[in-house]
Design a protein around this motif. Structure first.
Motif, short mmCIF file in Angstrom:
data_model
loop_
_atom_site.label_atom_id
_atom_site.label_comp_id
_atom_site.label_asym_id
_atom_site.label_seq_id
_atom_site.Cartn_x
_atom_site.Cartn_y
_atom_site.Cartn_z
N TRP A 1 0.54 -1.57 -0.23
CA TRP A 1 0.54 -0.03 -0.35
C TRP A 1 1.05 1.40 -0.05
CZ3 TRP A 1 -3.31 1.86 4.72
CH2 TRP A 1 -4.30 2.94 4.02
N ARG A 2 0.90 1.85 -1.18
CA ARG A 2 2.05 3.13 -1.01
C ARG A 2 0.68 4.86 -0.78
NH1 ARG A 2 6.90 2.42 -2.43
NH2 ARG A 2 7.04 5.21 -2.92
N ILE A 3 1.19 5.90 -0.07
CA ILE A 3 0.47 6.81 -0.20
C ILE A 3 1.32 7.86 -0.53
CG2 ILE A 3 -1.09 7.98 1.55
CD1 ILE A 3 -0.52 5.21 3.05
N PRO A 4 1.01 8.83 -1.40
CA PRO A 4 1.72 9.88 -1.79
C PRO A 4 1.32 10.75 -0.96
CG PRO A 4 -0.35 9.95 -2.90
CD PRO A 4 -0.87 8.83 -1.91
N ASP A 5 2.04 11.81 -1.63
CA ASP A 5 2.66 12.75 -0.39
C ASP A 5 1.58 13.83 -1.10
OD1 ASP A 5 3.73 15.54 0.65
OD2 ASP A 5 6.04 15.18 0.48
N PHE A 6 0.55 15.30 -0.18
CA PHE A 6 -0.25 15.76 -0.33
C PHE A 6 0.22 17.08 -0.67
CE2 PHE A 6 -2.26 12.06 1.92
CZ PHE A 6 -3.74 12.08 0.99
N LEU B 1 -11.77 9.78 6.92
CA LEU B 1 -11.51 8.57 7.02
C LEU B 1 -12.16 7.54 4.71
CD1 LEU B 1 -10.63 6.21 9.29
CD2 LEU B 1 -9.00 8.50 7.57
N GLU B 2 -11.70 8.10 3.73
CA GLU B 2 -12.18 7.27 2.66
C GLU B 2 -11.46 5.97 2.23
OE1 GLU B 2 -10.80 10.65 -0.26
OE2 GLU B 2 -12.08 12.08 0.62
N PRO B 3 -11.83 5.37 1.73
CA PRO B 3 -11.66 3.58 1.46
C PRO B 3 -10.85 3.63 -0.08
CG PRO B 3 -14.60 4.09 1.25
CD PRO B 3 -13.84 5.47 1.69
N ALA B 4 -11.32 4.49 -0.49
CA ALA B 4 -10.73 4.16 -1.96
C ALA B 4 -8.76 4.95 -2.35
CB ALA B 4 -11.52 5.95 -3.06
N ALA C 1 -8.37 -0.83 3.07
CA ALA C 1 -7.61 0.74 3.38
C ALA C 1 -7.78 1.95 3.71
CB ALA C 1 -6.13 0.41 2.92
N GLU C 2 -8.02 2.37 4.34
CA GLU C 2 -8.58 4.16 4.61
C GLU C 2 -7.17 4.76 4.98
OE1 GLU C 2 -11.80 3.46 7.54
OE2 GLU C 2 -13.37 2.48 5.74
N GLN C 3 -7.52 6.31 4.55
CA GLN C 3 -6.55 6.65 5.15
C GLN C 3 -6.73 8.31 4.88
OE1 GLN C 3 -4.86 9.66 3.80
NE2 GLN C 3 -5.40 10.05 1.92
N ALA C 4 -6.44 9.34 6.09
CA ALA C 4 -7.25 10.74 6.58
C ALA C 4 -5.87 11.30 7.12
CB ALA C 4 -8.40 11.11 7.47
N GLU C 5 -5.32 12.49 6.78
CA GLU C 5 -4.63 13.85 7.20
C GLU C 5 -5.92 14.49 8.25
OE1 GLU C 5 -1.83 14.53 4.56
OE2 GLU C 5 -0.12 13.18 5.67
N LEU D 1 -4.29 5.60 8.96
CA LEU D 1 -4.26 4.46 8.19
C LEU D 1 -5.08 3.63 8.89
CD1 LEU D 1 -0.23 4.62 6.99
CD2 LEU D 1 -2.72 6.25 6.38
N LYS D 2 -5.91 3.14 8.18
CA LYS D 2 -6.47 1.85 9.10
C LYS D 2 -6.25 0.89 7.88
CE LYS D 2 -9.63 4.01 12.25
NZ LYS D 2 -11.23 4.14 12.38
#
Length: 203
Positions: free
Chosen positions: A20-25, A42-45, A102-106, A132-133
């Motif tokens: 699972w890779r998450i980019p820089d915002f 949190l978003e599931p996409a 996977a869900e992520q939020a900042e 991150l979930k």
């Protein structure tokens, strides 16, 4: 007609891993936090990929080429194998892992207005908290490698991440980091990862 001519065959060690890779915002050009994503919930996409990590134990390198995965005679996936030197490892994606959610939020935790001025531009100092979930619906245990790219100063990670400064931010106000967590997720289990960092955002 099509002809298949095997040039060589070898048995090499491998292991299954989910990536699972998450980019820089933070936009690297404008040095402003990217809009267009809602970070209040949190978003599931998110995309988690079932992958194969292979070690080249041969005496010759593997050049860049398509890699095909077959199980019991059935085609299950295909991706590009990048150049891999002898003794090195490479990770090749097989297919999307639909049974791992996977869900992520900042979230903005704190902001200091007009904190500094660089090259005539004013910047706010913002403390960002990320969450991150992961949730598994697999019937077997899975190893998940979570990679998060970010710009700023990392303050805290839980659990502790492998924090690697990168050269991507050498000419920027904010240094660049890559955080990596390795999570062993049991069937039906959930895992929450959190991190906090400070970032300068141009006004």
């Amino acid at each position: 007609e099509t002809c298949c001519l095997p040039l060589f065959t070898a048995s090499v060690p491998y292991r299954h891993i989910y990536v699972w890779r998450i980019p820089d915002f933070l936009d690297q050009d404008s040095e402003r936090y990217r809009t267009g994503r809602e970070h209040s919930s949190l978003e599931p996409a998110e995309e988690v990929w079932h992958s194969c990590r292979i070690t080249n134990t041969m005496k010759m390198p593997w050049t860049t080429a398509p890699a095909e995965f077959v199980t019991d005679g059935a085609f299950i996936g295909q991706d590009i194998c990048s150049y891999t030197a002898p003794g090195a490892q490479t990770t090749i994606r097989i297919n999307r892992a639909m049974n791992i959610l996977a869900e992520q939020a900042e979230y903005e935790a704190q902001r200091t207005r007009d904190a500094v001025t660089f090259s005539g531009y004013r910047y706010d100092r913002v403390t960002v908290r990320g969450e991150l979930k992961l949730r598994s619906h697999l019937d077997k245990a899975a190893t998940i490698e979570v990679t998060k790219d970010l710009s700023g100063e990392v303050r805290e990670t839980a659990p502790v991440a492998k924090d690697t400064p990168t050269t991507r931010g050498l000419k920027k106000v904010n240094p660049a980091h890559q955080l990596v967590w390795t999570v062993d997720l049991k069937p039906g289990a959930e895992e929450t990862i959190s991190y906090t960092y400070d970032v300068y955002v141009r006004q």
